[in-house]
Design a protein around this motif. Structure first.
Motif, PDB file in Angstrom:
ATOM      1  N   PRO A 111       0.834  -1.202   0.000  1.00 17.66           N
ATOM      2  CA  PRO A 111       0.000   0.000   0.000  1.00 17.66           C
ATOM      3  C   PRO A 111       0.869   1.253   0.000  1.00 17.66           C
ATOM      4  CG  PRO A 111       0.023  -1.052   2.166  1.00 17.66           C
ATOM      5  CD  PRO A 111       0.718  -1.994   1.221  1.00 17.66           C
ATOM      6  N   ASN A 112       0.415   2.260  -0.714  1.00 19.00           N
ATOM      7  CA  ASN A 112       1.144   3.515  -0.746  1.00 19.00           C
ATOM      8  C   ASN A 112       1.001   4.219   0.600  1.00 19.00           C
ATOM      9  OD1 ASN A 112       1.987   3.254  -3.417  1.00 19.00           O
ATOM     10  ND2 ASN A 112       0.059   4.080  -4.206  1.00 19.00           N
ATOM     11  N   VAL A 113       2.132   4.508   1.216  1.00 20.43           N
ATOM     12  CA  VAL A 113       2.127   5.200   2.502  1.00 20.43           C
ATOM     13  C   VAL A 113       2.603   6.627   2.275  1.00 20.43           C
ATOM     14  CG1 VAL A 113       3.073   5.245   4.836  1.00 20.43           C
ATOM     15  CG2 VAL A 113       2.595   3.052   3.729  1.00 20.43           C
ATOM     16  N   PRO A 114       1.822   7.622   2.642  1.00 16.24           N
ATOM     17  CA  PRO A 114       2.256   9.010   2.446  1.00 16.24           C
ATOM     18  C   PRO A 114       3.507   9.288   3.263  1.00 16.24           C
ATOM     19  CG  PRO A 114       0.308   8.911   3.857  1.00 16.24           C
ATOM     20  CD  PRO A 114       0.504   7.532   3.304  1.00 16.24           C
ATOM     21  N   PRO A 115       4.356  10.194   2.802  1.00 14.43           N
ATOM     22  CA  PRO A 115       5.567  10.514   3.552  1.00 14.43           C
ATOM     23  C   PRO A 115       5.223  11.064   4.931  1.00 14.43           C
ATOM     24  CG  PRO A 115       5.188  12.118   1.811  1.00 14.43           C
ATOM     25  CD  PRO A 115       4.216  11.007   1.581  1.00 14.43           C
ATOM     26  N   PRO A 116       6.052  10.784   5.924  1.00 15.59           N
ATOM     27  CA  PRO A 116       5.744  11.267   7.274  1.00 15.59           C
ATOM     28  C   PRO A 116       5.907  12.780   7.380  1.00 15.59           C
ATOM     29  CG  PRO A 116       7.917  10.258   7.223  1.00 15.59           C
ATOM     30  CD  PRO A 116       7.309  10.006   5.877  1.00 15.59           C
ATOM     31  N   THR A 117       5.189  13.352   8.304  1.00 14.69           N
ATOM     32  CA  THR A 117       5.356  14.778   8.617  1.00 14.69           C
ATOM     33  C   THR A 117       6.650  14.957   9.398  1.00 14.69           C
ATOM     34  OG1 THR A 117       2.965  15.118   8.712  1.00 14.69           O
ATOM     35  CG2 THR A 117       4.349  16.754   9.824  1.00 14.69           C
ATOM     36  N   MET A 118       7.544  15.821   8.920  1.00 14.90           N
ATOM     37  CA  MET A 118       8.796  16.093   9.631  1.00 14.90           C
ATOM     38  C   MET A 118       8.532  17.111  10.739  1.00 14.90           C
ATOM     39  SD  MET A 118      11.002  14.104   8.291  1.00 14.90           S
ATOM     40  CE  MET A 118      12.300  14.728   9.348  1.00 14.90           C
ATOM     41  N   VAL A 119       8.844  16.730  11.965  1.00 13.63           N
ATOM     42  CA  VAL A 119       8.599  17.588  13.122  1.00 13.63           C
ATOM     43  C   VAL A 119       9.938  18.122  13.614  1.00 13.63           C
ATOM     44  CG1 VAL A 119       7.532  17.761  15.391  1.00 13.63           C
ATOM     45  CG2 VAL A 119       6.586  16.194  13.687  1.00 13.63           C
ATOM     46  N   ARG A 120      10.237  19.349  13.227  1.00 17.73           N
ATOM     47  CA  ARG A 120      11.504  19.981  13.613  1.00 17.73           C
ATOM     48  C   ARG A 120      11.338  20.775  14.909  1.00 17.73           C
ATOM     49  NH1 ARG A 120      11.430  19.798   8.048  1.00 17.73           N
ATOM     50  NH2 ARG A 120      13.400  19.277   6.995  1.00 17.73           N
ATOM     51  N   LYS A 121      12.464  21.199  15.456  1.00 21.52           N
ATOM     52  CA  LYS A 121      12.486  21.947  16.708  1.00 21.52           C
ATOM     53  C   LYS A 121      11.557  23.153  16.660  1.00 21.52           C
ATOM     54  CE  LYS A 121      16.181  24.332  17.603  1.00 21.52           C
ATOM     55  NZ  LYS A 121      17.585  24.642  17.968  1.00 21.52           N
ATOM     56  N   GLU A 122      10.783  23.305  17.721  1.00 19.09           N
ATOM     57  CA  GLU A 122       9.890  24.449  17.912  1.00 19.09           C
ATOM     58  C   GLU A 122       8.777  24.520  16.872  1.00 19.09           C
ATOM     59  OE1 GLU A 122      12.336  27.910  18.191  1.00 19.09           O
ATOM     60  OE2 GLU A 122      13.339  27.233  20.027  1.00 19.09           O
ATOM     61  N   ALA A 123       8.555  23.426  16.143  1.00 18.53           N
ATOM     62  CA  ALA A 123       7.448  23.411  15.181  1.00 18.53           C
ATOM     63  C   ALA A 123       6.114  23.328  15.932  1.00 18.53           C
ATOM     64  CB  ALA A 123       7.582  22.223  14.238  1.00 18.53           C
ATOM     65  N   THR A 124       5.088  23.906  15.340  1.00 18.05           N
ATOM     66  CA  THR A 124       3.739  23.795  15.891  1.00 18.05           C
ATOM     67  C   THR A 124       3.090  22.549  15.313  1.00 18.05           C
ATOM     68  OG1 THR A 124       3.558  26.198  16.052  1.00 18.05           O
ATOM     69  CG2 THR A 124       1.507  24.939  16.101  1.00 18.05           C
ATOM     70  N   ALA A 148      -0.193  19.333  15.961  1.00 16.81           N
ATOM     71  CA  ALA A 148      -1.356  18.837  16.686  1.00 16.81           C
ATOM     72  C   ALA A 148      -1.054  17.455  17.243  1.00 16.81           C
ATOM     73  CB  ALA A 148      -2.570  18.778  15.756  1.00 16.81           C
ATOM     74  N   ALA A 149      -1.811  17.037  18.234  1.00 15.07           N
ATOM     75  CA  ALA A 149      -1.565  15.754  18.892  1.00 15.07           C
ATOM     76  C   ALA A 149      -1.651  14.587  17.917  1.00 15.07           C
ATOM     77  CB  ALA A 149      -2.547  15.555  20.044  1.00 15.07           C
ATOM     78  N   GLY A 150      -2.482  14.708  16.864  1.00 11.10           N
ATOM     79  CA  GLY A 150      -2.662  13.613  15.929  1.00 11.10           C
ATOM     80  C   GLY A 150      -1.536  13.418  14.943  1.00 11.10           C
ATOM     81  N   VAL A 151      -0.512  14.284  14.976  1.00  8.82           N
ATOM     82  CA  VAL A 151       0.572  14.193  14.002  1.00  8.82           C
ATOM     83  C   VAL A 151       1.337  12.876  14.126  1.00  8.82           C
ATOM     84  CG1 VAL A 151       2.367  15.250  15.437  1.00  8.82           C
ATOM     85  CG2 VAL A 151       2.472  15.504  12.959  1.00  8.82           C
ATOM     86  N   TRP A 152       1.298  12.255  15.305  1.00  9.06           N
ATOM     87  CA  TRP A 152       2.130  11.073  15.549  1.00  9.06           C
ATOM     88  C   TRP A 152       1.604   9.831  14.849  1.00  9.06           C
ATOM     89  CZ3 TRP A 152       6.001  13.623  16.738  1.00  9.06           C
ATOM     90  CH2 TRP A 152       5.953  14.676  17.628  1.00  9.06           C
ATOM     91  N   ALA A 153       0.462   9.941  14.170  1.00  9.39           N
ATOM     92  CA  ALA A 153      -0.025   8.809  13.374  1.00  9.39           C
ATOM     93  C   ALA A 153       0.885   8.517  12.189  1.00  9.39           C
ATOM     94  CB  ALA A 153      -1.451   9.083  12.888  1.00  9.39           C
ATOM     95  N   ASN A 154       1.660   9.518  11.753  1.00  6.20           N
ATOM     96  CA  ASN A 154       2.602   9.329  10.635  1.00  6.20           C
ATOM     97  C   ASN A 154       3.602  10.479  10.666  1.00  6.20           C
ATOM     98  OD1 ASN A 154       3.925   8.593   8.296  1.00  6.20           O
ATOM     99  ND2 ASN A 154       2.296   9.219   6.913  1.00  6.20           N
ATOM    100  N   ALA A 155       4.658  10.318  11.455  1.00 10.76           N
ATOM    101  CA  ALA A 155       5.589  11.432  11.652  1.00 10.76           C
ATOM    102  C   ALA A 155       7.022  10.942  11.764  1.00 10.76           C
ATOM    103  CB  ALA A 155       5.210  12.225  12.909  1.00 10.76           C
ATOM    104  N   THR A 175       7.233   7.602  14.008  1.00  9.56           N
ATOM    105  CA  THR A 175       6.071   7.166  14.762  1.00  9.56           C
ATOM    106  C   THR A 175       4.946   6.743  13.815  1.00  9.56           C
ATOM    107  OG1 THR A 175       5.091   9.381  14.885  1.00  9.56           O
ATOM    108  CG2 THR A 175       6.635   8.759  16.624  1.00  9.56           C
ATOM    109  N   GLY A 176       4.077   5.837  14.301  1.00  7.69           N
ATOM    110  CA  GLY A 176       2.935   5.406  13.506  1.00  7.69           C
ATOM    111  C   GLY A 176       3.369   4.832  12.168  1.00  7.69           C
ATOM    112  N   GLN A 177       2.676   5.250  11.100  1.00  9.61           N
ATOM    113  CA  GLN A 177       3.025   4.777   9.767  1.00  9.61           C
ATOM    114  C   GLN A 177       4.401   5.267   9.325  1.00  9.61           C
ATOM    115  OE1 GLN A 177      -0.078   4.067   6.636  1.00  9.61           O
ATOM    116  NE2 GLN A 177      -1.130   5.697   7.752  1.00  9.61           N
ATOM    117  N   GLY A 178       4.916   6.275   9.992  1.00  8.90           N
ATOM    118  CA  GLY A 178       6.254   6.770   9.676  1.00  8.90           C
ATOM    119  C   GLY A 178       7.329   5.728   9.885  1.00  8.90           C
ATOM    120  N   THR A 179       7.053   4.711  10.722  1.00  8.02           N
ATOM    121  CA  THR A 179       8.048   3.658  10.937  1.00  8.02           C
ATOM    122  C   THR A 179       8.303   2.858   9.666  1.00  8.02           C
ATOM    123  OG1 THR A 179       6.298   2.176  11.747  1.00  8.02           O
ATOM    124  CG2 THR A 179       7.503   3.439  13.398  1.00  8.02           C
ATOM    125  N   LYS A 180       7.364   2.896   8.706  1.00 10.75           N
ATOM    126  CA  LYS A 180       7.580   2.206   7.437  1.00 10.75           C
ATOM    127  C   LYS A 180       8.643   2.900   6.581  1.00 10.75           C
ATOM    128  CE  LYS A 180       2.721   0.788   7.278  1.00 10.75           C
ATOM    129  NZ  LYS A 180       2.674  -0.628   7.376  1.00 10.75           N
TER     130      LYS A 180
END
Length: 309
Positions: free
Chosen positions: A68-81, A83-90, A136-141
């Motif tokens: 299955p195609n997995v979207p690229p994870p959200t990159m969470v850099r220092k001091e980024a804003t 939401a709590a749900g970001v960890w589903a694919n980060a 984290t989450g799908q990002g582990t793929k």
């Protein structure tokens, strides 16, 4: 280093599993008795129906299951804003503290981020600090993609002293003269460790041989035969410390799987002495820099604030 990259005695580790094929049960087919032979003859074709030509094409292979195609994870850099749900694919950039293992960081964040699937993209030894990419989450793929990226390290090696672990995490086992070593000697010797080289992993590493981690055998005082592995050193810069000439500061850019501890150990031998690491920091992984990485306390506090928002 590996660092067991340097990457290291701990190593490292990540989070994707491939399904194993399962074979079907076979059935035993017995030959028909002779008195049943006539009843099992192929029926004749009707007069108005011609036989089909024999097929010369190869039998069709079962279609491969597409990943299955997995979207690229959200990159969470220092001091980024975020939401709590970001960890589903980060993928989050973290500056690992000294004396923490890479798995310590994963364990701390697993609880703080309230997510079960957490993995790191490349182990750092406990003594080392610097950039860890935590998925984290799908990002582990996507962990393998980050692991494959070029790494950059800075650190310090000390001439004239050897340790079993090739770094300051174990006691000095050998002292050799080092005063005769010039900067020119170091520059000349390092040339053998630039480009595509073969490197022997240290005994204090997490590589498995015959089902056992090497560091377990090392702690029993055993030495296991290890195969050298190909790695690439893209650049290797040296600078002698002005206040203490036995200390040599360096910066290395290298491929995945490189043990910086082994590089320091080998360089010490190449100049007719010994050496071990006294400091190591991972500066970057691919395009991602430790300057953009969270400290663990700041990330935990930000994650808590996101849940309260």
């Amino acid at each position: 280093m590996a660092l067991h990259a340097t990457a290291s005695a701990d190593v490292q580790a990540a989070a994707s599993t491939a399904a194993e094929p399962v074979s079907a049960d076979g059935q035993l087919v017995l030959d028909a008795p002779a008195d049943q032979a006539e009843s099992q003859k192929r029926p004749q074709l009707s007069e108005d129906r011609a036989p089909s030509p024999a097929s010369t094409s190869e039998p069709q292979q079962p279609a491969k299951r597409r990943k299955p195609n997995v979207p690229p994870p959200t990159m969470v850099r220092k001091e980024a804003t975020f939401a709590a749900g970001v960890w589903a694919n980060a993928a989050v950039l973290v500056d690992k503290p000294k004396d923490w293992t890479s798995f310590d960081v994963c364990g701390k964040l697993r609880g703080a981020l309230k997510t079960k699937k957490v993995g790191h993209a490349g182990t750092l030894d406990p003594m080392a600090t610097g950039l860890l990419i935590i998925c984290t989450g799908q990002g582990t793929k996507q962990i393998d993609n980050f692991v494959a990226m070029e790494k950059a390290y800075s650190g310090t090696l000390r001439l004239g002293q050897a340790t079993p672990s090739y770094d300051a995490m174990s006691e000095i086992e050998e002292e050799l003269p080092w005063e005769h070593i010039t900067y020119e000697d170091l520059e000349a010797a390092k040339q053998a460790y630039v480009g595509d080289i073969l490197q022997q992993p240290p005994m204090f590493s997490a590589i498995k041989i015959k089902g056992e981690r090497l560091y377990k055998a090392a702690r029993r005082g055993e030495v296991v035969e290890r195969q050298s592995r190909p790695v690439t050193i893209h650049s290797f810069e040296l600078r002698r410390d002005e206040g203490n000439k036995r200390d040599v500061h360096f910066r290395v850019s290298c491929s995945k799987g490189t043990y910086i501890r082994s590089l320091a150990h080998d360089l010490g031998k190449a100049v007719g002495s010994a050496a071990h690491l006294t400091a190591l920091r991972r500066e970057s992984i691919g395009e991602y820099d430790v300057a953009d990485a969270w400290s663990v306390p700041d990330l935990v506090a930000a994650a808590h604030a996101a849940r309260q928002a």
